[in-house]
Design a protein around this motif. Structure first.
Motif, PDB file in Angstrom:
ATOM      1  N   UNK A  99     -56.832  20.662 -33.606  1.00  0.00           N
ATOM      2  CA  UNK A  99     -56.943  20.852 -32.004  1.00  0.00           C
ATOM      3  C   UNK A  99     -56.676  19.077 -31.715  1.00  0.00           C
ATOM      4  N   UNK A 100     -57.043  18.382 -32.399  1.00  0.00           N
ATOM      5  CA  UNK A 100     -56.414  17.034 -32.503  1.00  0.00           C
ATOM      6  C   UNK A 100     -54.864  16.766 -32.314  1.00  0.00           C
ATOM      7  N   UNK A 101     -54.475  17.383 -33.271  1.00  0.00           N
ATOM      8  CA  UNK A 101     -52.877  17.471 -33.341  1.00  0.00           C
ATOM      9  C   UNK A 101     -52.368  17.887 -32.107  1.00  0.00           C
ATOM     10  N   UNK A 102     -52.628  19.127 -31.493  1.00  0.00           N
ATOM     11  CA  UNK A 102     -52.169  19.450 -30.268  1.00  0.00           C
ATOM     12  C   UNK A 102     -52.281  18.587 -29.231  1.00  0.00           C
ATOM     13  N   UNK A 103     -53.470  18.182 -29.158  1.00  0.00           N
ATOM     14  CA  UNK A 103     -53.752  17.114 -28.102  1.00  0.00           C
ATOM     15  C   UNK A 103     -53.046  15.900 -28.334  1.00  0.00           C
ATOM     16  N   UNK A 104     -52.696  15.475 -29.338  1.00  0.00           N
ATOM     17  CA  UNK A 104     -51.641  13.900 -29.572  1.00  0.00           C
ATOM     18  C   UNK A 104     -50.300  14.621 -29.153  1.00  0.00           C
ATOM     19  N   UNK A 105     -49.818  15.813 -29.772  1.00  0.00           N
ATOM     20  CA  UNK A 105     -48.600  16.159 -29.443  1.00  0.00           C
ATOM     21  C   UNK A 105     -48.236  16.384 -27.942  1.00  0.00           C
ATOM     22  N   UNK A 136     -50.602  27.278 -36.893  1.00  0.00           N
ATOM     23  CA  UNK A 136     -49.271  27.781 -36.796  1.00  0.00           C
ATOM     24  C   UNK A 136     -48.774  28.675 -37.625  1.00  0.00           C
ATOM     25  N   UNK A 137     -47.730  29.736 -37.065  1.00  0.00           N
ATOM     26  CA  UNK A 137     -47.076  30.555 -38.185  1.00  0.00           C
ATOM     27  C   UNK A 137     -45.946  29.671 -39.013  1.00  0.00           C
ATOM     28  N   UNK A 138     -45.971  30.310 -40.078  1.00  0.00           N
ATOM     29  CA  UNK A 138     -44.766  29.763 -41.138  1.00  0.00           C
ATOM     30  C   UNK A 138     -43.681  29.509 -40.477  1.00  0.00           C
ATOM     31  N   UNK A 139     -43.060  30.399 -39.604  1.00  0.00           N
ATOM     32  CA  UNK A 139     -41.863  29.908 -38.859  1.00  0.00           C
ATOM     33  C   UNK A 139     -41.696  28.732 -38.185  1.00  0.00           C
ATOM     34  N   UNK A 140     -43.056  28.755 -37.389  1.00  0.00           N
ATOM     35  CA  UNK A 140     -43.141  27.333 -36.502  1.00  0.00           C
ATOM     36  C   UNK A 140     -43.273  26.094 -37.553  1.00  0.00           C
ATOM     37  N   UNK A 187     -51.205  36.740 -38.247  1.00  0.00           N
ATOM     38  CA  UNK A 187     -51.168  36.842 -36.935  1.00  0.00           C
ATOM     39  C   UNK A 187     -50.104  35.835 -36.376  1.00  0.00           C
ATOM     40  N   UNK A 188     -49.250  36.063 -35.396  1.00  0.00           N
ATOM     41  CA  UNK A 188     -48.448  35.144 -34.763  1.00  0.00           C
ATOM     42  C   UNK A 188     -49.347  34.052 -34.005  1.00  0.00           C
ATOM     43  N   UNK A 189     -49.470  32.807 -34.087  1.00  0.00           N
ATOM     44  CA  UNK A 189     -50.225  31.955 -33.233  1.00  0.00           C
ATOM     45  C   UNK A 189     -49.232  31.062 -32.382  1.00  0.00           C
ATOM     46  N   UNK A 190     -49.776  30.700 -31.472  1.00  0.00           N
ATOM     47  CA  UNK A 190     -48.933  30.131 -30.387  1.00  0.00           C
ATOM     48  C   UNK A 190     -49.208  28.512 -30.860  1.00  0.00           C
ATOM     49  N   UNK A 191     -48.074  27.911 -30.402  1.00  0.00           N
ATOM     50  CA  UNK A 191     -48.090  26.076 -30.572  1.00  0.00           C
ATOM     51  C   UNK A 191     -49.001  25.560 -30.038  1.00  0.00           C
TER      52      UNK A 191
END
Length: 612
Positions: A227-233, A250-254, A389-393
């Motif tokens: 969660x800290x990664x997403x917040x900083x981004x 995140x999914x492997x593709x992302x 499962x596909x996860x959103x960024x």
């Protein structure tokens, strides 16, 4: 030093700092022992086990580079990708497999992978695999490999668990350490380290100024949680920086999309958890920021090891909050660093600008003139056939996109509805009704026009009961196809004398209506309520026409009334299926009487008689 021992087939325990070339130390020796590929050889001869997917990709790239002249077939297997391409490559034959423990065991369980001919086993970043809980999987993999093999274990740190693992599965291993005190003294200037005590709310502002320092290239920021990664981004993107996140949600593709964009220079800031602290060997990483304090000294070593690689210089900045001071002191003492008490630092502190070479007056927002990176959207996401499962960024961003899609969605076209009543549309119902349309022979719905006469009405009990029960049953007659606009007018009144000229036609019409209701069964598909109303009788109409205009008063408009069918009408009569030969079932009383009259057989005990 480790290369000659590995070529001789000895077991090795290698310990070296990140970025010193451990991959080539075991890769060259393994490829040399495996030799050139052969057509009749399908099963692999070399196996490299790594803890993370990113490290598997990195090791594969190094091995492919080293095997350029040999042409060895190298396959990478890890989770998050589709099984089919990996299974197809195994069927065609491979020489070396690089993979994570979970996917390796899945392929072995599905009988697509055979490890019975492995001659060289390499455990890369063994300490990290132990931290992630892969020790049981590693033991299962080692049991599937022949006992006569060469085992090499490499790690940047050497905790006690690694020593115990080497004693259990390695045969007389040689411990090779690629560093000495002089080397450490020389390596210290390559990575300039800064440790600051900061406040949680002021970190992002310091990072915004740090990313605008002179000579900065690619930058990696390490956070403790996803969660800290997403917040900083999100905050860095709002400030104008081209950033992306890499973490386990995140999914492997992302994840691979972010790493490709980072290597290609489309983004210059990569925010990651410790899952990316190993195996990311990207050139020109000049700055590493520990946004959150590392958990231990091993995590700190691997984090700052992403910069200052292969003789290049780098800068490592570590933020330590007040509650993390105790943890940092343990790390400082374990690594013998000169930062026992971090300097209290804020975004406006003068030493931030002087130490990092930040121009004076720089704010935490990147000017629009300097926003030249293409961003993460410029790198396409590769379709890997992900198994999870596909996860959103960014879940928050995904919800906002859904709301925008709802707002931009065009309005629905109004649907044309045609209300019908008894299978007829409103236009057909509102059309004028002729006498031919309401005859009983063509349609059972008939209209009764009732006349007011001077003769007193005859008291008939049946008519009173019929009229009383007709009022509440209004809905069935309406569903039968009656038009409220062409409804009955007035109230029915019959002559009092039974021999009058108008009494017989009315009776005749009633009998005909009852016969029609009795003849039509309930399964005919037409509701019985359609036969409830009668038409205008000819005799009544003639009587109305013969009377003088003065004596016959015009009927007053009455409210809408619909008379339902008679409750005494026979709707359905079940057929008599009994025949003459059928016997009537005896009642329970008659069976008891017959049982008393039957003579009792022997062995039956007669109960006590009741007194009369």
């Amino acid at each position: 030093m480790a290369l000659p021992l590995a070529l001789n087939g000895q077991d090795i325990i290698g310990q070296a700092r990140t970025g010193t070339g451990k991959t080539y130390a075991f890769g060259v020796a393994m490829l040399q022992r495996v030799g050139k590929p052969r057509k009749n050889r399908k099963k692999p001869r070399g196996l490299v086990v790594v803890p993370t997917r990113e490290l598997a990709v990195q090791v594969t790239e190094d091995l492919v580079t080293a095997a350029g002249k040999l042409g060895s077939r190298i396959l990478t297997v890890y989770g998050g990708r589709a099984y089919e391409p990996q299974i197809e490559a195994l069927k065609q034959g491979v020489d070396v497999i690089v993979g994570t423990p979970g996917r390796l065991l899945d392929l072995v369980k599905q009988k697509h992978l055979d490890l019975s001919q492995i001659g060289t086993l390499v455990l890369d970043e063994a300490d990290r695999m132990l931290d992630l809980g892969f020790l049981p999987d590693i033991e299962r993999i080692i049991k599937l490999i022949p006992a006569e093999r060469q085992t090499m274990l490499f790690s940047a740190t050497l905790p006690g668990e690694i020593v115990a693992l080497s004693r259990r599965y390695l045969t007389r291993p040689t411990h090779v350490r690629a560093e000495n005190n002089d080397a450490e003294a020389e390596a210290t200037p390559q990575t300039t380290q800064f440790v600051w005590r900061t406040h949680r709310m002021d970190k992002i502002e310091i990072v915004g100024r740090l990313l605008q320092c002179e000579g900065r290239g690619l930058t990696m920021i390490f956070c403790e949680t996803k969660r800290a990664c997403d917040m900083v981004v999100e905050q860095l993107k709002e400030r104008g920086f081209a950033a992306a996140a890499v973490h386990g949600d995140l999914g492997q593709g992302q994840r691979e999309q972010a790493l490709r964009a980072f290597r290609n220079g489309k983004i210059d800031v990569l925010v990651a958890t410790d899952v990316a602290a190993r195996g990311i060997d990207v050139d020109d990483v000049t700055h590493v920021v520990n946004y959150d304090c590392p958990q231990d000294e091993k995590a700190y070593v691997h984090r700052i090891g992403r910069t200052g690689r292969a003789g290049k210089t780098g800068v490592a900045v570590t933020f330590v909050e007040w509650e993390d001071l105790t943890r940092w002191k343990v790390i400082n003492n374990a690594l013998s660093l000169p930062f026992p008490e971090p300097v209290e630092t804020y975004s406006t502190s003068p030493h931030v600008f002087s130490d990092l070479g930040i121009p004076e007056g720089t704010k935490g927002v990147l000017p629009r003139a300097n926003r030249s990176r293409a961003g993460l959207a410029a790198e396409e996401v590769e379709d890997l056939g992900e198994t999870g499962r596909i996860r959103s960024r960014s879940p928050r961003k995904g919800r906002e996109d859904d709301r925008e899609e709802r707002r931009e969605r065009p309005a629905r076209t109004p649907r044309e509805r045609r209300r019908t009543r008894g299978g007829r549309t409103s236009e057909e119902i509102s059309a004028p009704v002729t006498t031919e349309e309401v005859q009983p022979a063509e349609s059972p719905v008939v209209e009764i026009a009732e006349v007011e006469t001077d003769v007193a009405p005859r008291k008939d009990s049946r008519d009173d009961q019929y009229t009383a029960e007709a009022a509440p049953r209004r809905g069935r007659a309406r569903r039968a196809g009656l038009n409220p606009e062409v409804s009955l007018v007035g109230k029915s009144e019959a002559p009092a004398h039974p021999d009058s000229t108008t009494d017989e036609p009315v009776r005749r019409q009633r009998r005909a209506r009852r016969e029609q209701v009795a003849e039509v069964p309930s399964w005919s598909g037409e509701p019985v309520a359609e036969f409830a109303t009668g038409g205008e009788d000819d005799a009544v109409a003639e009587h109305r026409d013969d009377e003088p205009a003065a004596e016959v008063s015009r009927p007053r408009p009455q409210p809408e009334k619909i008379i339902p069918p008679s409750p005494f009408a026979v709707i359905f009569k079940s057929p008599d299926l009994a025949s003459d030969d059928d016997e009537i079932a005896p009642s329970a009383a008659s069976e008891r009487v017959q049982s008393r009259r039957r003579p009792q057989t022997r062995g039956q005990q007669r109960g006590p008689r009741r007194p009369n």
